[in-house]
Scaffold this motif. Sequence first.
Motif: not given
Length: 311
Positions: A44-55, A222-232
């Motif tokens: 969870a900490g990793h995902l948030v650090a990588e750009g997820c603003d919700g879990l 779970n594995v590419a949060p930064r890349q998915l967020r970059a598109a939006v």
Amino acid sequence: MTTPTTPLSSPPTTPRPFGRALCAMVTPFTAAGELDLAGARKLAGHLVAEGCDGLVLNGTTGESPTTTDAEKTALVRAVCEEVGDRAHVVAGVGSADTRHTLALAREAEQAGADGLLVVTPYYSRPPQADVEAHFLRIADAAGVPLMLYDIPARTGTRVEPATLLRLARHPRIVAVKDCASDLLASSSVIARSSLAYYAGSEELNLPLYAVGGAGFVSTVANVAPRQLRAAVDAYDAGAHAESVRLNQLTLPLVELMMASGLPGTVTAKALLDGLGLPAGPVREPLRPAGRETADGLLLAYGELLHATRHL
């Protein structure tokens, strides 16, 4: 599709009650198959650090059919403690039984969840009036907002657009995780309500966003949060061509993870294990991905990482 009758009006700025980039997080298990709370905190900490603003916890990707009520509650509590106010935590509380869903909702709220993910009751295939009554029962009892989970391919029952428009009048029903794969119907409900629509299928992340969606709830995150967020992010910045390019770069990995004939939980855990992140085994009846599949996932992930190294 049932044609809504509510007059079309100009909607306000897209509401995003749970942020934009949400991960449908796996539930980490130990090698022995027990709940791995330390691993869940780390992931969870990793995902948030990588750009997820919700879990989103205890959903399809979180193997909710095979985790106990106590495990679900413990997972929500641990993740809420880990991420604090850095991200929204939405707890899956869906079941085929309204009473059970109410109990799960109470436990999730007490554990600190910011919102509840409530799926259409499955197997019994209730008519629309009963689907609506089920959601209203949960919303009336809840103290936090609801995200309705419309995934007819798994539940056997769709939440029809007219039903969603009526449910949108409830002050605690604020969002939809959209896995109905009907962009026309989704666009129509977005235009006629204040519901925040989150794409639950990665191939619709950008198309749904472009017609007023709020964001996505993604297994691939779970594995590419930064890349998915970059598109939006690029779309919001007005760089629409760049948004399309970034979205296209993710498609080979999305296809391998979500359209290879294996459940997304299986492919996500295989890739997380390969990356040295907490995941562990899947629970039966699911079975782990084979070596060839895991190697292919790692190759596609490496290619995406190289193509987006500037992010």
